[in-house]
Design an enzyme around this catalytic site. Structure first.
Site, PDB file in Angstrom:
ATOM      1  N   GLU A   1     -77.146 -11.261  78.200  1.00 16.78           N
ATOM      2  CA  GLU A   1     -77.014 -12.209  78.928  1.00 16.78           C
ATOM      3  C   GLU A   1     -75.464 -12.343  79.230  1.00 16.78           C
ATOM      4  OE1 GLU A   1     -78.741 -15.688  77.006  1.00 16.78           O
ATOM      5  OE2 GLU A   1     -80.828 -14.924  77.363  1.00 16.78           O
TER       6      GLU A   1
ATOM      7  N   GLU B   1     -86.839 -11.828  77.067  1.00 16.34           N
ATOM      8  CA  GLU B   1     -86.905 -13.207  76.228  1.00 16.34           C
ATOM      9  C   GLU B   1     -87.735 -14.102  76.963  1.00 16.34           C
ATOM     10  OE1 GLU B   1     -83.435 -15.064  75.030  1.00 16.34           O
ATOM     11  OE2 GLU B   1     -82.446 -12.888  74.398  1.00 16.34           O
TER      12      GLU B   1
HETATM   13  O1  IFM Z   1     -81.243 -18.094  71.248  1.00 14.84           O
HETATM   14  C1  IFM Z   1     -81.084 -17.775  72.439  1.00 14.84           C
HETATM   15  C2  IFM Z   1     -80.805 -16.461  72.519  1.00 14.84           C
HETATM   16  O2  IFM Z   1     -79.854 -15.736  71.526  1.00 14.84           O
HETATM   17  C3  IFM Z   1     -80.502 -15.705  73.949  1.00 14.84           C
HETATM   18  N1  IFM Z   1     -81.140 -16.421  75.003  1.00 14.84           N
HETATM   19  C4  IFM Z   1     -81.813 -17.698  74.794  1.00 14.84           C
HETATM   20  C5  IFM Z   1     -82.134 -18.052  73.507  1.00 14.84           C
HETATM   21  C6  IFM Z   1     -82.807 -19.368  73.272  1.00 14.84           C
HETATM   22  O3  IFM Z   1     -81.581 -20.426  73.832  1.00 14.84           O
END
Ligand code: IFM
Length: 473
Positions: free
Chosen positions: A176, A376
């Site tokens: 990210e 994710e």
């Molecule tokens: O916890 C975070 C993760 O570190 C990065 N993506 C989003 C998740 C939830 O906010």
């Protein structure tokens, strides 16, 4: 014929391809703890979380889920879930504490232990090199707005690859980078908490450069069979109306939120409209000859993180000067972010699985031939262990069911999605929210570090065993 047609159907109504990868994901600072052990030095998140007012309740990652001392227990949990893959991140300040020079063997040993245990359990290690924990010394030298940080990152990538190359199945350079650049250096709600539009754009460019340099370092050191990837949190965008002003607002958010990463990495160019949108802030002279070619080093797949969609409209009045720090350089004075209807998670994020389907189809169309992995997806809810010791989280099960169904639909529609990683294995340190938000499918009682599988963990284990989901949760 889609990838789904060729497989036998059993139990699950929506069955995934036979070689589909089922995983869970975590990140070093969010779970490891042991912040001062075995030579690890502070990262920007250690500093930020110690700065009063930055993280809820003054929480830090000092102990977190104590994963550093509980690797065997946590790998045993993964084994119980039956995952094929486990996505974790390597803490740069544990491996190369000052961000320069030789590695600390004890730091590397921890990841050797973790990957060995995973492999013994038959689980593919999927390692991310950067999940936001920049060594503080590099921040003091200018951080990501400073070009030198990209070269430091490539050196660290080479060190990690030399040490772990024969153990890790998939390498992800960055997690990210939009968040790291724009929340870290634009709005300042994440570490290091700086607020500069040009700083955030410079950081974003240096992330793209660092990614390409790291891909080269990895390719030179890891076996040919290892995969190299990048994970982006792409924004699934919805225009408020079809009016030209609203569509232009979407274009601006798309430029800085999505295409600033997709275009350099997959096409070796900057989004020209973003360069125009930000002309009053920078002339982009920090982009040097050859940088975009470097950013476009070929990769094997794209990781996509998705939680909820983003609805956008044109700003109500003509843009005046904006004083507020913003994560949206070039868009901030022109757009309004609107609430999306529907149920919400504990983060107050809307539950909208269509956004994931829309995003995967967009990538199918924009990046033909690039395999996709959902790296994710998950949700925070107010979980607690009841007197019988059970953690009932039906909302999370419903969320996961809806989103897995959306992934399945995207595959049926021709998107080449190879895997799904649930965020997260464990309750953990949720950045500026500290420990107040629980994303895990395994409940962690932080005072005792006791782990309890939530109902969603049992549900996910069943999904993996059956290779798919039922028609309803
Ligand atoms: O916890 C975070 C993760 O570190 C990065 N993506 C989003 C998740 C939830 O906010």
């Amino acid at each position: 014929m889609t990838a789904l047609d060729a497989r036998p159907r059993t139990g699950a109504t929506l069955r995934f391809p036979a070689r589909f990868r089922w995983g869970t994901a975590t990140a070093a600072y969010q779970i490891e703890g042991a912040a001062g052990e075995d030579g690890r030095t502070p990262s920007i998140w250690d500093t930020f979380s110690r700065t009063p007012g930055k993280v809820r309740n003054g929480d830090t990652g000092d102990i977190a889920a104590d994963h550093y001392h509980r690797v065997s227990e946590d790998v045993a949990l993964l084994r119980r879930l039956g995952v094929t893959d486990y996505r974790f991140s390597i803490a740069w300040p544990r491996v190369q504490p000052t961000g320069r020079g030789p590695a600390v063997q004890k730091g590397l040993d921890f990841y050797r232990r973790l990957t060995d245990e995973l492999r013994r359990a038959g689980i593919r290690p999927v390692a991310t090199l950067y999940h936001w924990d920049l060594p503080q010394e590099l921040e003091d030298a200018g951080g990501w707005p400073n070009r030198e940080t990209a070269y430091r990152f490539a050196e660290y990538a080479g060190i990690a690859a030399e040490a772990l190359g024969n153990r890790v199945a998939t390498w992800t350079t960055l997690n990210e980078p939009w968040c790291a650049a724009f929340l870290g250096y634009g709005s300042g709600v994440h570490a290091p908490g700086r607020t500069s539009a040009v700083g955030s754009l410079r950081a974003a460019h240096h992330f793209n450069l660092a990614h390409g340099l790291a891909v080269r370092a990895l390719r030179g050191a890891v076996p040919a069979a290892a995969e190299v990837s990048l994970t982006l949190n792409l924004h699934a965008l919805r225009a408020h109306t079809d009016a030209p002003q609203d569509l232009d607002a979407v274009r601006r958010v798309d430029a800085v939120g999505n295409r600033l990463f997709l275009e350099p990495v997959f096409h070796g160019r900057l989004p020209e409209d973003l360069v125009r949108d930000t002309a009053s802030v920078t002339d982009w002279s920090f982009v040097r000859d050859g940088d975009l070619r470097t950013a476009a080093e070929p990769i094997d797949s794209l990781g996509v993180n998705y939680y909820s969609p983003t609805a956008v409209a044109a700003a109500r009045s003509s843009p005046g000067p904006s004083a507020a720090p913003s994560a949206w350089a070039g868009a901030e004075r022109h757009v309004r972010f609107l609430p999306v209807a529907g149920p919400r998670t504990a983060m107050d994020w809307p539950v909208d699985s269509d956004g994931l389907h829309e995003l995967l189809l967009r990538l199918r169309d924009d990046l033909p031939g690039v395999p996709l992995v959902v790296t994710e997806n998950g949700a925070a809810y107010e979980d607690y262990a009841d007197p019988s010791g059970q953690v009932k989280d039906p909302e999370r099960v419903a969320y996961l069911h809806a989103h897995l169904s959306a992934v399945h639909r995207a595959i049926e529609d021709g998107a080449d999605v190879r895997g799904y990683f649930l965020w997260s294995l464990l309750d953990n340190f949720e950045w500026a929210y500290g420990y107040s938000k629980r994303f895990g499918i395994v409940h962690v009682d932080f005072p005792t570090q006791r782990r309890t599988l939530k109902d969603s963990a049992h549900w996910y284990a069943d999904v993996i065993a059956r290779g798919g989901v039922g028609a309803s949760a």
